[in-house]
Design a protein around this motif. Structure first.
Motif, PDB file in Angstrom:
ATOM      1  N   VAL A  61       6.652   2.847  12.094  1.00  0.00           N
ATOM      2  CA  VAL A  61       5.446   3.228  11.352  1.00  0.00           C
ATOM      3  C   VAL A  61       5.691   3.129   9.847  1.00  0.00           C
ATOM      4  O   VAL A  61       4.819   2.674   9.093  1.00  0.00           O
ATOM      5  N   LEU A  62       6.875   3.525   9.399  1.00  0.00           N
ATOM      6  CA  LEU A  62       7.195   3.450   7.975  1.00  0.00           C
ATOM      7  C   LEU A  62       7.178   2.001   7.492  1.00  0.00           C
ATOM      8  O   LEU A  62       6.617   1.693   6.424  1.00  0.00           O
ATOM      9  N   VAL A  63       7.786   1.105   8.265  1.00  0.00           N
ATOM     10  CA  VAL A  63       7.799  -0.316   7.890  1.00  0.00           C
ATOM     11  C   VAL A  63       6.374  -0.856   7.845  1.00  0.00           C
ATOM     12  O   VAL A  63       6.000  -1.589   6.916  1.00  0.00           O
ATOM     13  N   PHE A  64       5.579  -0.492   8.852  1.00  0.00           N
ATOM     14  CA  PHE A  64       4.182  -0.949   8.885  1.00  0.00           C
ATOM     15  C   PHE A  64       3.426  -0.467   7.648  1.00  0.00           C
ATOM     16  O   PHE A  64       2.672  -1.227   7.030  1.00  0.00           O
ATOM     17  N   CYS A  65       3.620   0.801   7.273  1.00  0.00           N
ATOM     18  CA  CYS A  65       2.925   1.360   6.102  1.00  0.00           C
ATOM     19  C   CYS A  65       3.336   0.651   4.824  1.00  0.00           C
ATOM     20  O   CYS A  65       2.494   0.373   3.954  1.00  0.00           O
ATOM     21  N   VAL A  66       4.623   0.360   4.698  1.00  0.00           N
ATOM     22  CA  VAL A  66       5.110  -0.325   3.504  1.00  0.00           C
ATOM     23  C   VAL A  66       4.505  -1.723   3.415  1.00  0.00           C
ATOM     24  O   VAL A  66       4.038  -2.161   2.349  1.00  0.00           O
ATOM     25  N   VAL A  67       4.509  -2.434   4.546  1.00  0.00           N
ATOM     26  CA  VAL A  67       3.934  -3.788   4.572  1.00  0.00           C
ATOM     27  C   VAL A  67       2.448  -3.740   4.245  1.00  0.00           C
ATOM     28  O   VAL A  67       1.923  -4.564   3.488  1.00  0.00           O
ATOM     29  N   PHE A  68       1.747  -2.751   4.825  1.00  0.00           N
ATOM     30  CA  PHE A  68       0.311  -2.604   4.594  1.00  0.00           C
ATOM     31  C   PHE A  68       0.011  -2.359   3.109  1.00  0.00           C
ATOM     32  O   PHE A  68      -0.947  -2.889   2.551  1.00  0.00           O
ATOM     33  N   LYS A  69       0.863  -1.542   2.466  1.00  0.00           N
ATOM     34  CA  LYS A  69       0.659  -1.242   1.044  1.00  0.00           C
ATOM     35  C   LYS A  69       0.973  -2.442   0.155  1.00  0.00           C
ATOM     36  O   LYS A  69       0.329  -2.671  -0.878  1.00  0.00           O
ATOM     37  N   LEU A  70       1.985  -3.219   0.550  1.00  0.00           N
ATOM     38  CA  LEU A  70       2.422  -4.332  -0.297  1.00  0.00           C
ATOM     39  C   LEU A  70       1.616  -5.606  -0.063  1.00  0.00           C
ATOM     40  O   LEU A  70       1.614  -6.500  -0.921  1.00  0.00           O
ATOM     41  N   ALA A  71       0.950  -5.684   1.078  1.00  0.00           N
ATOM     42  CA  ALA A  71       0.223  -6.916   1.406  1.00  0.00           C
ATOM     43  C   ALA A  71      -0.777  -7.333   0.330  1.00  0.00           C
ATOM     44  O   ALA A  71      -0.825  -8.505  -0.080  1.00  0.00           O
ATOM     45  N   PRO A  72      -1.619  -6.398  -0.200  1.00  0.00           N
ATOM     46  CA  PRO A  72      -2.584  -6.792  -1.252  1.00  0.00           C
ATOM     47  C   PRO A  72      -1.914  -7.346  -2.496  1.00  0.00           C
ATOM     48  O   PRO A  72      -2.457  -8.235  -3.168  1.00  0.00           O
ATOM     49  N   ILE A  73      -0.726  -6.840  -2.820  1.00  0.00           N
ATOM     50  CA  ILE A  73      -0.012  -7.310  -4.003  1.00  0.00           C
ATOM     51  C   ILE A  73       0.362  -8.779  -3.848  1.00  0.00           C
ATOM     52  O   ILE A  73       0.170  -9.603  -4.752  1.00  0.00           O
ATOM     53  N   PHE A  74       0.894  -9.111  -2.642  1.00  0.00           N
ATOM     54  CA  PHE A  74       1.292 -10.498  -2.402  1.00  0.00           C
ATOM     55  C   PHE A  74       0.077 -11.419  -2.324  1.00  0.00           C
ATOM     56  O   PHE A  74       0.108 -12.561  -2.780  1.00  0.00           O
ATOM     57  N   GLU A  75      -1.022 -10.886  -1.735  1.00  0.00           N
ATOM     58  CA  GLU A  75      -2.241 -11.693  -1.639  1.00  0.00           C
ATOM     59  C   GLU A  75      -2.808 -12.007  -3.019  1.00  0.00           C
ATOM     60  O   GLU A  75      -3.226 -13.128  -3.300  1.00  0.00           O
ATOM     61  N   ASN A  76      -2.823 -11.002  -3.889  1.00  0.00           N
ATOM     62  CA  ASN A  76      -3.326 -11.206  -5.250  1.00  0.00           C
ATOM     63  C   ASN A  76      -2.408 -12.128  -6.043  1.00  0.00           C
ATOM     64  O   ASN A  76      -2.845 -12.861  -6.946  1.00  0.00           O
TER      65      ASN A  76
END
Length: 223
Positions: free
Chosen positions: A206-221
């Motif tokens: 769950v922690l890894v998923f949350c981190v990926v979820f939070k960082l995903a918009p940064i990489f997309e932008n």
């Protein structure tokens, strides 16, 4: 620092740790004194104060020698005790409990309890002491009662992605206690440790998923 050394006794006063160290040195038992912050224990989370202990560590192979050496010292000191010492007020049953649960009492109290019982006509042989010691070791090997409450809290925290859940899972899975003979055994039952492993991995995922979820918009932008 010798990695094979484990905690023999802990004190909240460095002078007491040094006193024990001098006794060990006298009997040529190698030791180290380590200053430690008391670790967080999830089973005492609401009343566990963080402060400092001084741990006297020795090799597990020297535990029995250390135990016997301390008893020898106390046999020499026992004649100096006054009649107002609290053990003199103990009943035979209470004195017997001191001997049976020697790991919960000082070496001095154990020696005095045996002496007092002998003076009351209830001497205990060395063979009986050895039997009691072995029986006590087997009792201490038994795991703690089921940690249902902390398992529940651990799952909740793990599912919510909290680091506390990961820590509770790790603690339930890995924590060991040291027996009076130097042997280390798991504190919790196999059932509780299985839950601990599940809590740990759920929390990690769950922690890894949350981190990926939070960082995903940064990489997309970024792209």
């Amino acid at each position: 620092m010798n990695p094979d050394f484990i905690t023999y006794q802990k004190f909240n006063d460095p002078a007491l740790a040094e006193e024990l160290a001098e006794q060990l040195k006298h009997y040529q038992i190698k030791y180290i004194i380590e200053e430690q912050s008391r670790t967080f224990d999830p089973t005492y989370a609401f009343n566990n104060e963080i402060s400092t202990d001084w741990a006297v560590k020795i090799s597990p192979a020297d535990f029995e020698k250390a135990n016997q050496s301390l008893l020898t010292d106390e046999r020499e000191n026992i004649t100096e005790i006054g009649s107002d010492y609290y053990l003199f007020k103990f009943t035979d049953g209470e004195l017997m409990e001191v001997i049976t649960k020697a790991d919960e009492w000082s070496a001095f109290d154990v020696v005095l309890a045996r002496k007092l019982l002998g003076e009351r006509g209830k001497s205990i042989s060395d063979e009986a002491i050895a039997i009691l010691k072995n029986k006590r070791i087997e009792e201490l090997k038994e795991p703690d009662p089921p940690q249902t409450y902390w398992i529940f809290i651990g799952y909740i925290c793990a599912i919510c992605g909290g680091l506390l859940g990961i820590f509770i899972g790790w603690y339930l899975t890995t924590f060991k206690k040291t027996l009076p003979n130097g042997e280390k055994v798991y504190e919790y039952s196999e059932r509780d440790r299985k839950h601990g492993r599940a809590i740990f991995y759920i929390g990690l995922i769950v922690l890894v998923f949350c981190v990926v979820f939070k960082l995903a918009p940064i990489f997309e932008n970024g792209y």
